[in-house]
Motif scaffolding. Structure first.
Motif, mmCIF file in Angstrom:
data_model
loop_
_atom_site.group_PDB
_atom_site.id
_atom_site.type_symbol
_atom_site.label_atom_id
_atom_site.label_comp_id
_atom_site.label_asym_id
_atom_site.label_seq_id
_atom_site.Cartn_x
_atom_site.Cartn_y
_atom_site.Cartn_z
ATOM 1 N N ASP A 66 91.788 18.363 95.282
ATOM 2 C CA ASP A 66 92.115 16.968 94.952
ATOM 3 C C ASP A 66 91.198 16.487 93.827
ATOM 4 O O ASP A 66 90.363 15.585 93.996
ATOM 5 C CB ASP A 66 91.966 16.076 96.182
ATOM 6 N N ILE A 67 91.364 17.069 92.652
ATOM 7 C CA ILE A 67 90.401 16.835 91.576
ATOM 8 C C ILE A 67 90.470 15.409 91.025
ATOM 9 O O ILE A 67 89.433 14.764 90.867
ATOM 10 C CB ILE A 67 90.593 17.889 90.462
ATOM 11 N N PRO A 68 91.647 14.864 90.703
ATOM 12 C CA PRO A 68 91.661 13.482 90.209
ATOM 13 C C PRO A 68 91.085 12.486 91.204
ATOM 14 O O PRO A 68 90.409 11.526 90.799
ATOM 15 C CB PRO A 68 93.150 13.227 89.940
ATOM 16 N N TRP B 44 87.348 12.765 90.980
ATOM 17 C CA TRP B 44 86.883 12.142 89.738
ATOM 18 C C TRP B 44 86.861 10.624 89.884
ATOM 19 O O TRP B 44 85.873 9.963 89.529
ATOM 20 C CB TRP B 44 87.802 12.540 88.577
ATOM 21 N N ASP B 45 87.932 10.060 90.434
ATOM 22 C CA ASP B 45 88.019 8.610 90.585
ATOM 23 C C ASP B 45 86.939 8.094 91.526
ATOM 24 O O ASP B 45 86.317 7.047 91.275
ATOM 25 C CB ASP B 45 89.405 8.235 91.114
ATOM 26 N N ASP C 1 83.744 18.038 87.415
ATOM 27 C CA ASP C 1 85.188 18.142 87.165
ATOM 28 C C ASP C 1 85.551 19.505 86.586
ATOM 29 O O ASP C 1 86.533 20.131 87.017
ATOM 30 C CB ASP C 1 85.607 17.027 86.207
ATOM 31 N N TRP D 279 88.056 22.362 88.280
ATOM 32 C CA TRP D 279 89.213 22.950 87.602
ATOM 33 C C TRP D 279 89.065 24.465 87.477
ATOM 34 O O TRP D 279 90.040 25.215 87.618
ATOM 35 C CB TRP D 279 89.412 22.310 86.226
ATOM 36 N N THR E 257 89.933 16.404 83.614
ATOM 37 C CA THR E 257 90.863 15.390 84.135
ATOM 38 C C THR E 257 91.164 14.309 83.098
ATOM 39 O O THR E 257 92.344 14.062 82.780
ATOM 40 C CB THR E 257 90.322 14.792 85.437
ATOM 41 N N ARG F 297 94.632 13.506 79.907
ATOM 42 C CA ARG F 297 95.245 12.221 79.518
ATOM 43 C C ARG F 297 95.156 12.021 78.006
ATOM 44 O O ARG F 297 96.115 11.536 77.381
ATOM 45 C CB ARG F 297 94.549 11.071 80.232
#
Length: 385
Positions: free
Chosen positions: A90-92, A95-96, A119, A123, A292, A296
């Protein structure tokens, strides 16, 4: 069955290392020429090795220049326990969570540098578990990327040294040369550009980099002088966050303007792109928080049909550039090579994605020898990898 898979996915251990990598020769750019900086003598890294419940390890890193190495390590040591027990996949979400825990430090800066170490390690672990290079996990468009060399072309180098280094790079199979400009006398910059172009010939890409040291008037005057020289791009002609100035300058030139390396968040890149300030976008994964947020920025670049040419750390950026729909550039530096057991292949003007899973990197004995501080939480990585 589902619970068993979740338990195997748990983060069980983290090892952090502060590594100081000296340069063989101090490097000076226009920031040194203007007195704003001192020559660069080392790269300070924060490495993170994250272990899951099955004993598999992902390795990532971030870096800083001239100052901040101990600060990154201290912050990483403080927030690392927040990751223990969390799902590694659950990487995002991870990060959040870390971004919100460090929000008092600002959205960017040292906090995002530290997030990048965790991060990139997560990954790397995800791709290793899939048995794929990260580029293929992300959906690779090609097996490699165009590569240019910035080493050997700094301002401390004489014209003869620059010519020799440029020729050696081309002979090795590197496809482009980037050189530093921005000296007090613009005529000296022109002499050096012409000398390097003569050394590498008309068919090798040539880029210049002013490292943010021109005023708007100086940038306009110099860029117009070189706009008919067939340069691949002109990098950082203005202060990094002068988005409007970059946009106005880019609209006057045929040569693409490249910038973005000093920005520390997705939002700053979005503001730069909205101003039309970059035909070549140069995000730096460690500075913006890792893979992450980099993904974007990649989508932002794709939507605006920009060339992607990330700054520094080819060891990380190669994987993402290979997963970008249109041809980009990877910046070659050999500064960090001895910190890893593996080497990246360069030939035919390109740098090639290794067939090893993840980033395809293992910290070397040299990295262990240059470790200034280290700490381990939970289960340690096996065998130092």
């Amino acid at each position: 069955m589902m619970r068993g898979r979740v338990l195997k996915d748990r983060i069980e251990g983290i090892r952090l290392s502060q590594v100081s990598q000296p340069l063989r020769r101090p490097a000076s750019d226009a920031k040194v020429a203007t007195g704003r900086q001192v020559p660069l003598t080392s790269v300070e890294l924060l490495c993170a090795e994250i272990v899951d419940a099955e004993g598999r390890t992902g390795t990532g890193f971030t870096y800083t220049l001239r100052a901040g190495g101990p600060a990154l390590f201290a912050l990483a040591e403080e927030i690392a326990p927040m990751l223990l027990g969390r799902p590694a996949a659950d990487i995002p979400a991870a990060w959040d969570m870390l971004a919100w825990r460090t929000i008092s430090l600002g959205a960017g800066g040292a906090a995002y540098h530290v997030l990048a170490a965790f991060d990139t390690a997560l990954w790397d672990l995800k791709a290793r578990r899939a048995g794929l290079p990260l580029a293929r996990l992300l959906g690779a468009w090609r097996a490699g990327a165009r590569v240019y060399n910035s080493g050997g072309q700094y301002l401390e180098a004489s014209i003869d040294e620059m010519r020799g280094a440029a020729r050696a790079s081309v002979a090795r199979g590197i496809g482009g040369i980037k050189m530093k400009v921005g000296q007090p006398d613009w005529r000296e910059d022109m002499r050096r550009i012409e000398a390097v172009r003569d050394a590498i010939g008309p068919d090798t890409a040539l880029m210049i980099d002013a490292n943010q040291q021109w005023t708007r008037a100086e940038a306009r005057a110099f860029c117009r002088r070189v706009d008919d020289m067939g340069l691949a791009f002109i990098e950082e002609p203005l202060e990094a966050r002068d988005f409007a100035g970059h946009g106005a300058l880019a609209r006057e030139l045929v040569t693409p303007v490249a910038t973005g390396e000093m920005l520390t968040s997705f939002d700053e890149h979005a503001a730069l792109v909205a101003a039309g300030g970059a035909g070549v976008l140069q995000p730096d994964a460690p500075r913006i928080g890792g893979v992450t947020p980099f993904l974007r920025v990649m989508e932002l670049a794709r939507a605006n049909r920009l060339t992607l040419a990330p700054h520094f750390v080819m060891e990380l950026h190669l994987q993402m550039v290979a997963a970008y729909p249109t041809e980009g550039w990877v910046e070659y530096f050999d500064w960090l090579e001895e910190l890893f057991d593996e080497r990246l292949e360069i030939r035919d003007g390109r740098i090639w994605v290794p067939d090893r899973p993840g980033f395809g990197l293992t910290l070397s004995d040299a990295a262990r020898a240059r470790t200034v501080s280290t700490t381990t939480l939970g289960a340690p990585p096996e065998g130092g990898t």
